[in-house]
Structure formats: structure tokens, C-alpha cells
Enzyme design. Sequence first.
Site, short mmCIF file in Angstrom:
data_model
loop_
_atom_site.label_atom_id
_atom_site.label_comp_id
_atom_site.label_asym_id
_atom_site.label_seq_id
_atom_site.Cartn_x
_atom_site.Cartn_y
_atom_site.Cartn_z
N GLU B 49 0.81 -1.22 0.00
CA GLU B 49 0.00 0.00 0.00
C GLU B 49 0.85 1.27 0.00
O GLU B 49 0.43 2.30 -0.53
CB GLU B 49 -0.96 0.02 1.19
CG GLU B 49 -2.11 -0.99 1.07
CD GLU B 49 -1.78 -2.33 1.70
OE1 GLU B 49 -0.60 -2.54 2.08
OE2 GLU B 49 -2.70 -3.18 1.80
N PHE B 111 -11.66 -6.89 14.28
CA PHE B 111 -10.59 -7.36 13.40
C PHE B 111 -10.23 -6.27 12.38
O PHE B 111 -11.10 -5.72 11.72
CB PHE B 111 -11.01 -8.64 12.67
CG PHE B 111 -9.95 -9.15 11.73
CD1 PHE B 111 -8.71 -9.54 12.20
CD2 PHE B 111 -10.20 -9.21 10.36
CE1 PHE B 111 -7.73 -9.99 11.33
CE2 PHE B 111 -9.22 -9.65 9.48
CZ PHE B 111 -7.98 -10.04 9.96
N GLN B 112 -8.97 -5.97 12.27
CA GLN B 112 -8.44 -4.95 11.36
C GLN B 112 -9.06 -3.57 11.59
O GLN B 112 -9.22 -2.79 10.67
CB GLN B 112 -8.59 -5.38 9.90
CG GLN B 112 -7.68 -6.57 9.59
CD GLN B 112 -7.56 -6.88 8.12
OE1 GLN B 112 -8.49 -6.64 7.35
NE2 GLN B 112 -6.41 -7.42 7.73
N LYS B 161 -17.66 -0.43 6.50
CA LYS B 161 -18.13 -1.44 5.54
C LYS B 161 -19.66 -1.49 5.45
O LYS B 161 -20.21 -1.75 4.38
CB LYS B 161 -17.58 -2.81 5.95
CG LYS B 161 -17.85 -3.90 4.94
CD LYS B 161 -17.17 -5.20 5.33
CE LYS B 161 -17.36 -6.25 4.24
NZ LYS B 161 -16.66 -7.50 4.58
N MET B 479 24.41 8.30 1.98
CA MET B 479 24.29 9.60 2.64
C MET B 479 24.63 9.50 4.12
O MET B 479 25.28 10.38 4.69
CB MET B 479 22.87 10.16 2.43
CG MET B 479 22.69 11.56 2.96
SD MET B 479 23.83 12.72 2.20
CE MET B 479 22.85 13.32 0.84
#
Lengths: 164, 576
Positions: B49, B111-112, B161, B479
Site C-alpha cells: 500500500e 478485526f483490522q 463497511k 548519505m
Amino acid sequence: MRRSQMPSTHTLAVLVENKAGVLARVAGLFARRGFNIESLAVAPTDERFSRITIVVDAQSAPIDQIKKQLDKLINVVDIVELSTESAALREMVLVRMKVDPGKVPEIEELVEGFSGTIINATEDHLMLSLSSHPEDLDDLLSQLRPFGIEELQRTGAIAIPRIE
Amino acid sequence: MQMDGGQALLKALEFEGVEMVFGYPGGAILPVYDSVLESGIRHVLVRHEQGAGHMASGYAHATGKPGVVMVTSGPAATNIVTPLADAYLDSVPIVAITGQVPYGLIGTDAFQETDTTGITMAVTKHNYLVSDPNDIPHIVHEAFHIATHGRPGPVLIDLPKNITDAANPDSLMTWKDPGPLDLPGFQPVLDADPADVTAAVKLWTEASRPVIYAGGGILKARGAAELTALAERTNTPVVTTLMARGAMPDSHELNLGMPGMHGNYTAVMAMQEADLLIALGSRFDDRVTGRLDSFAPDAKVIHVDIDPAELGKIRMPDVAIRGDAKRVMAAMLAEFGSATLADHGGWRSTLSGWQENYPLAYESAEPGGKLKPQMVLERLRDASPKDTIVASGVGQHQMWASQYWQFDHAYTWLNSGGLGTMGYSIPAAIGAKAGMPDRTVWAIDGDGCFQMTCQELITAAVEKIPIKVALLNNSYLGMVRQWQEMFYENRYSEVDLGGPVPDYIKLSEAMGCVAIRVEDPDEVEAAIERANAINDRPVVVEFVTEPEENVYPMVPGGKSNSEVVVPPFQQKERNQ
Ligand SMILES: Cc1ncc(C[n+]2csc(CCOP(=O)(O)OP(=O)(O)O)c2C)c(N)n1
Ligand SMILES: [Mg+2]
């Protein structure tokens, strides 16, 4: 009355949309930008808007930057900086005291001098309230402290501009 | 029209003119993905993502249209926090759609479930948690408006949802086109106060050592043409910050190039010695100012920004102008009219003296030595089309890319300036190429960065988005190594990437790319030409470079710009 010369705080009246999470947005902004809040009071003014009165520590950041960052929040509609001269500032405090029974009259007199209210009293307990300028609250509390304050709660200042 | 919230979301995106979405499905966003099948919007399926977020950013910067990223709840939402923060600091307009657990489960540690609006509050311009599917059309409309107006930035919409799932009666809604916007707290001011413009022009006509300090805001305002016109009208030299590369052609004689920590000597010193800085869409970032209390000590400041909070945040301006950079520049041009400016002759000759004595330069490789990264970039620049889009990672390679590329076109330089996000380049390049398929797009990446987001090359291969990657492999976190060399007495701590693992050729080939390794200077050009000729799949060219090369000039962290360190061979010249 005693009003300090150089303000150590600034008072902002912030009009916000009544949207979920708006208080979290304001508080989060102050936290992440390192601005210190002295007190904060919030309640709806109508269906659509709420007014938040924020007293900020003048030392923590330039007030101009605080106002501009606040104004970037989408739900913040208007910000007015209020000075002691331009605004009516009020705060309320509730105090519960446990005192020497002989001192009750003295305390009652003190509270009356500030136009405070004794809510109830027993032989050695006192419950009182004062609604006034926050500095009056400071004064009263400092005079009450030697007599024995058990618990207190201040509301934080609220303010709106005075009639011109 | 009756529909469910998932269908409404896609319809709302179409209503906003969205052509492409970068995303990744999952439980809480499943119903929306069902509607993706019916939609004309192209969905690019990423491999992480974070990649989707940077793709949306790259797409937005290259095309000028807002980028859209869509992911599920919980871990997917937290995976886009980095690109949101990146877009927030670099003012990139993106709209993120996240799935959320059903409204009734919010707060139960379902959940999630993550508090996505809470987590992203500090890294978005605004965010929404939608509770009623009927709100979708106007919330999406507001989100796009906020993302693209005023100072641009990311906006997130969290969709529980239950309001998108056709099987749930909560999701039933009646589509209504969004009405007029009702945003009393969001009214960006675009046009400057004429009195401020007059005051600015007056200061400018009196200045004898003026410098335009051009920032990324000019590109956001699409004001590149006005910048060049204003510089020419006033005969004022321009420095273009890391975020403004390409806002004025590097080939223009008034363009001094990049200032700041790794800016060129002339650009750094020009700001330092100026008697007037005209800051246009720039924000006095610490990487530009160096030690603030000794920055540009003699300069008066005109500061133009659409975000009033930038005015006076770091440096108090003498004239503060709130407004859109393009419009303010146009107003300034008009205000100059036939005014004459003070003579800048002495100033210009000081500048050209510096340019002559301290040009950007590096020492060529010893015969048989490893490739110099600067040389590779010069060859790549010369062998690629002039309007090539370049996306860089973060590290030494980023600074060399900005220094040695010649940006003659706006919107050809994509990089993570504010957040300094390693791994930005490959996904950003993919986003840019997806939006501008006819352009050549090169990601210039370091080996450390490559290992953070190279999996998106699979996305590029599968989705047929043929970007090219120039991998400058110095086998170090270069760097960081440079800082350890210069400021920690060569004590290298955890910067050796442990080559020869991975084998970048095998790795890239396994991801569906053509892969070329170059070690010999004589092979550089041929490899670049071969890569530029491939248009049907992604290409990775690994350049094995000098591991201990350093980026110069350098203003050491916390030091004044006057203490800019030029490369060792120029220091010798200085002492002669
Ligand atoms: C996500 C992230 N982690 C850590 C850093 C700190 N950092 C800045 S540059 C750099 C090294 C980059 O290495 P590489 O991609 O090989 O580029 P090089 O400097 O060698 O060109 C690191 C670790 C960062 N900017 N971003
Ligand atoms: Mg490296």
C-alpha cells in the site's frame, strides 16, 4: 481591579463547525505544534457551530502563528483574539473545604466579598462557588488555601467580545 | 437513483473526473472493489500500500490532477501513513479512500480496526469518517476540492463497511449530485492585497543584490511561465529549491540552480549575500537556510505564500503577501509597469565570479576505477529526451540527480523533499508514467531505497507501466555513510548493505524487468541507449559506482551557509 500588564496568556474565541472529532483536531494541533493550552472550554452555540474558548500560554509560541495554524483546520470558521479590555471573560469554580469550625464566619465573609455563593455548609465543611473573572478566582483561591481546600474544579475561561 | 454506498463511491470518483486509482483490496473495502468491476476507472493493483500512496503522489505531480489511493482498513490504512505524511509535507493533492470496520463495531477493537482518522489527523489536510452513504457524493466532492485548492495536500475518507456493502440495508442510498460547497472554514485567498504588491515592487526596485528564492509553490500554482517572465523583467537571479527544480529552465542564464545543504556554491552564497530575497512559494526550510540566525543577514524579505501560516513562521518578512504564486507574480509584473530597477551590474559579476571559481564539479574516475555517479547522471541526462520525467529516492543519488540533471521543463522532477522518504522513486515513477504514458520516465534510485520499494517493479511489469530505473549501487547507505565519515571520524555504523547480495540483475529479471549491469565507463552510454529503446516492460540499469564518493558542496548540519564546504580539489585551488 488587578489586571496584569504584560499578558502571560492569550484568549482565543474559536468558532468551529459541530463536526465529529473537531475538538481532537484542535487539541491535536496544539500538541503537535508545541503550543501550550492553559484552559479550554467548549459548548455548542447552535445546531451548526460550537464556540471554543482557549487560553494559551503566550510563551510557548507567537500568537500569530497559533492563530494561523488553527485557521488552517477546515472546521475552524473564525478566530477572535480577546483582550481583557475588549472581552467579557468569565470562569466558574466549585470548591469544597474542610475547615476549623471557628473559621467559618471568616470564610463566609471572604466569599461574599467576591460575590461568591456558599452552596452548603456543615460545622467543619464548606462548599462554595464563584463565577467571575479568572483572576478573581485566582485571588479568592489563594486566600482560601490557608483555611484548607479539599477539592476544587475550575471550568476554564469563556469569553465573548464586549458591547462597544 | 438508488444504489449502495460502494457504487456511490465509484460514481462519485467518476463525477470528480478520476481516471485512475492505485490500490489494494481487503476485507473492509471488499464491497467497493465489487463496484470497481463495473467502473470505467482504471485500477492499478500495487504490491504494497505504501507504493500506492507514492504512485498517487507521482501521478498528481506529473499530471496536475489529484491522485487517488484506495486501500482496506487496519494494516493497509497504516501502510499509507508514510505516503500521506510525504504528500502533506510536499503539498501534493491526493485523496485516500480507506475501508473501515462496520460503524457499529468501531471502538470494539474489531478485526483490522484502527482509528484511521485519528492516526492520520496529523498527516492530512483534512479527513472524514462517513456514517451515512447519502453523504458520499458531497464528502467526496469536498475532499477533492480541499485537496486541490489553497495549499494542496492529502485528504482521507474512511468508509465503514456497513455503508458500502450491498448486503447491508445501511448501505442503501439515493444518489444526488453534490450541491454547492458549504465550507465556511475553508476560503483560500488567491489574490494579493494590491498595497502589498506595491510595497514589494518598491523594495525590489531599490535592491541592488536581489535574489528570487523560488519554491515548490510556484509549480503547485502552475506559475512557471510567470517566474521566468518576472525574473527577466527585473533582471533578478533565481535559485530553485529542491521542490522547485524545473520551475525555471536550468539553461536560463538567470537560473543559479539549487540552494541549500547540497546546493551549488553560487546559489548558496547568493542567498547569503543578497540584500533582498523574494521568496515565492518557498518556506525557509532548515535544509535551505542552514543555521537560521546567520542566514542571509543583510536581506530584506518579500514572502509570497498561499498559506498565511508560512508568512513569518521562520523568518519575519518585510513584506508578507498572501496569495496564489501565479497570480501574485502576474500582479507584480503589472505593477512594475515601466519602473526602472537599481543597477545589478556589480551583483551579477560577483555571481559569475563565483560560478567560474566554484562550479558544480567532481573528480573523474581514475583509469580502471569505479563509475562516478555524477558521470553516470550526466550521460543519462544527455542521452534521454529533454522532457524526461525523473523521480528520485532519498540519499546521495537524490542530491546528485538534482545537481547534475538539467531541468528545462516544469513537472519533470519528482522527489520527496519534506519527509525525505526512502523508497519514493520507483512507485512515484510508476504513478507518473501511468499518467503520462508517452513520456520517458526514469527512477534514479539508491541501492538502499531500491530494497525498500522495488517490489513495485512487479506492478510496473504486470500493469504494463514501463518505467526505467537507474540504480546507483554504491553498496552503502551512502548519505549516512558520508555523515559518519565527515562528522563521526569514519566510524561506519550499520551503513554497509552487504553486497553482493542481492543480485540486482536476477532480482529485477524475476520481477519481469529487463536488467543490465554496468561496471565499465565505456558501457554506460550503450546501456542507457538500450534502456531508452525498450518500451514494453520496465528496465533496471544497475550502475556499480564508487562506494565512497561524497556529495559536495555541503553545508554541515547546524552550520551557517557561509561555511559551505566545497569539494577538496576546489579547496586546494582556493588556498593557492
Ligand atoms: C524511510 C527512511 N529511512 C531512513 C532514512 C535515513 N536515510 C537518509 S538517506 C539514507 C541512505 C540511502 O541509501 P541509498 O538508497 O543507498 O542511497 P545513497 O545515499 O547511497 O545514494 C538513509 C538511511 C530515510 N531518509 N528514510
Ligand atoms: Mg547506496
